[in-house]
Design an enzyme around this catalytic site. Structure first.
Site, short mmCIF file in Angstrom:
data_model
loop_
_atom_site.label_atom_id
_atom_site.label_comp_id
_atom_site.label_asym_id
_atom_site.label_seq_id
_atom_site.Cartn_x
_atom_site.Cartn_y
_atom_site.Cartn_z
N LEU A 83 -1.05 3.95 -2.04
CA LEU A 83 -2.09 4.29 -1.46
C LEU A 83 -1.83 5.44 -0.36
O LEU A 83 -2.55 6.38 -0.14
CB LEU A 83 -2.88 3.08 -0.83
CG LEU A 83 -4.09 3.38 0.14
CD1 LEU A 83 -5.31 3.86 -0.74
CD2 LEU A 83 -4.53 2.01 0.64
N LYS B 179 7.39 9.18 -8.10
CA LYS B 179 7.81 7.79 -8.26
C LYS B 179 9.18 7.64 -8.96
O LYS B 179 8.89 7.64 -10.48
CB LYS B 179 6.62 6.75 -8.90
CG LYS B 179 7.04 5.53 -9.19
CD LYS B 179 6.73 4.91 -7.71
CE LYS B 179 6.96 3.38 -7.87
NZ LYS B 179 6.30 2.53 -6.51
N ASN C 174 -1.32 -0.85 7.67
CA ASN C 174 -2.47 -1.17 6.51
C ASN C 174 -2.69 -2.66 6.40
O ASN C 174 -1.82 -3.68 6.05
CB ASN C 174 -1.77 -0.86 5.08
CG ASN C 174 -2.76 -1.20 3.77
OD1 ASN C 174 -3.97 -1.23 4.04
ND2 ASN C 174 -2.31 -1.20 2.74
N GLY D 105 0.95 -1.38 -0.01
CA GLY D 105 0.02 -0.03 0.14
C GLY D 105 0.86 1.36 0.00
O GLY D 105 0.22 2.30 0.45
N LYS D 106 2.05 1.32 -0.43
CA LYS D 106 2.98 2.42 -0.39
C LYS D 106 2.22 3.57 -1.33
O LYS D 106 2.15 4.72 -0.99
CB LYS D 106 4.17 2.26 -1.01
CG LYS D 106 5.05 1.24 -0.36
CD LYS D 106 6.68 1.20 -0.84
CE LYS D 106 6.72 0.52 -2.29
NZ LYS D 106 6.06 -0.54 -2.15
#
Length: 244
Positions: free
Chosen positions: A36, A56, A194, A33-34
């Protein structure tokens, strides 16, 4: 780290253009979940800073869009940013194959260089008051034979946020990653829990243990989401992140 390495890191911090706030998001593994969390951080920061942008640096794996191949992660960050920048700045390395970056780069005939990525980050910082940089995979994922995500985070010399994927084994993964972050002389600015396994047992006990032992603030908890949406994730930003 020895004294010379700490001095070099401090020197880099003086040279790199400094937005009011920046952080590097890493995870206990891939698929935790990075993206997110990075997008949720951007949305939270946008309430306090007019110009927020995600980065990114390296993405492996693409989807087809009307504009051509793109990274799903990079698209998620762009949707949460308030500043639009060229892809060469917010996603300088886009690799077709969904593999470890060093393997995807080898297949694509691309050489990933930490100094080159650092230069793109410096250029990006000129456009933003707050920057969220999302890593790839876990903290020690290789970018090439001679460099890793950890080397990139150390070169950028910004605080790290750790996304912990709640599943069996997460205690070991989280504590080892936190240890590796601090071994690079980087502050662990916070962490996010998460839940990626809907059937994980003793979730509360695991989170409580990490709260006692990670030595960093818990920024938020995310329950199991069948369709993860960053707009539905609420994170608590520490007051020191908001100082101008």
């Amino acid at each position: 780290m020895n004294g010379a390495t700490h001095t070099a890191a401090a020197h880099r911090m003086q040279l790199i253009p400094s937005p009011a706030f920046a952080c590097f998001v890493t995870g206990t593994d891939t698929g935790v979940g990075k993206s997110l969390v990075s997008a949720a951080l951007l949305r939270a920061l946008a309430r306090h800073y007019p110009r927020v942008v995600g980065m990114k640096p390296v993405a492996a794996g693409t989807i087809h869009t009307p504009q051509g191949p793109a990274s799903e992660d990079a698209l998620q960050l762009r949707a949460a940013s308030t500043v639009a920048v060229p892809p060469a700045l917010d996603n300088p390395v886009l690799l077709p194959d969904p593999l470890s970056p060093h393997l995807a780069a080898e297949r694509a005939g691309v050489r990933i260089s930490v100094p080159a990525l650092q230069a793109r980050y410096e250029a990006l910082c000129e456009h933003a008051d707050a920057v969220v940089v999302e890593g790839a995979g876990g903290f020690l994922v290789p970018l090439a034979e001679d460099c890793t995500i950890a080397d990139l985070a150390q070169a950028l010399a910004i605080p790290v946020v750790l996304v912990v994927g709640l599943r069996l084994g997460c205690l070991n993964h989280a504590l080892l990653t936190a240890q590796a972050i601090r071994a690079r002389g980087l502050p662990l600015a916070g962490w996010v829990a998460n839940q990626i396994d809907p059937d994980m047992a003793a979730v509360e006990d695991n989170v409580a243990y990490l709260r006692r032992h990670l030595g960093a603030p818990l920024l938020g908890r995310i329950g199991y989401l069948t369709q993860p949406l960053s707009a539905a994730v609420e994170l608590a930003l520490p007051p020191e992140w908001l100082r101008r």
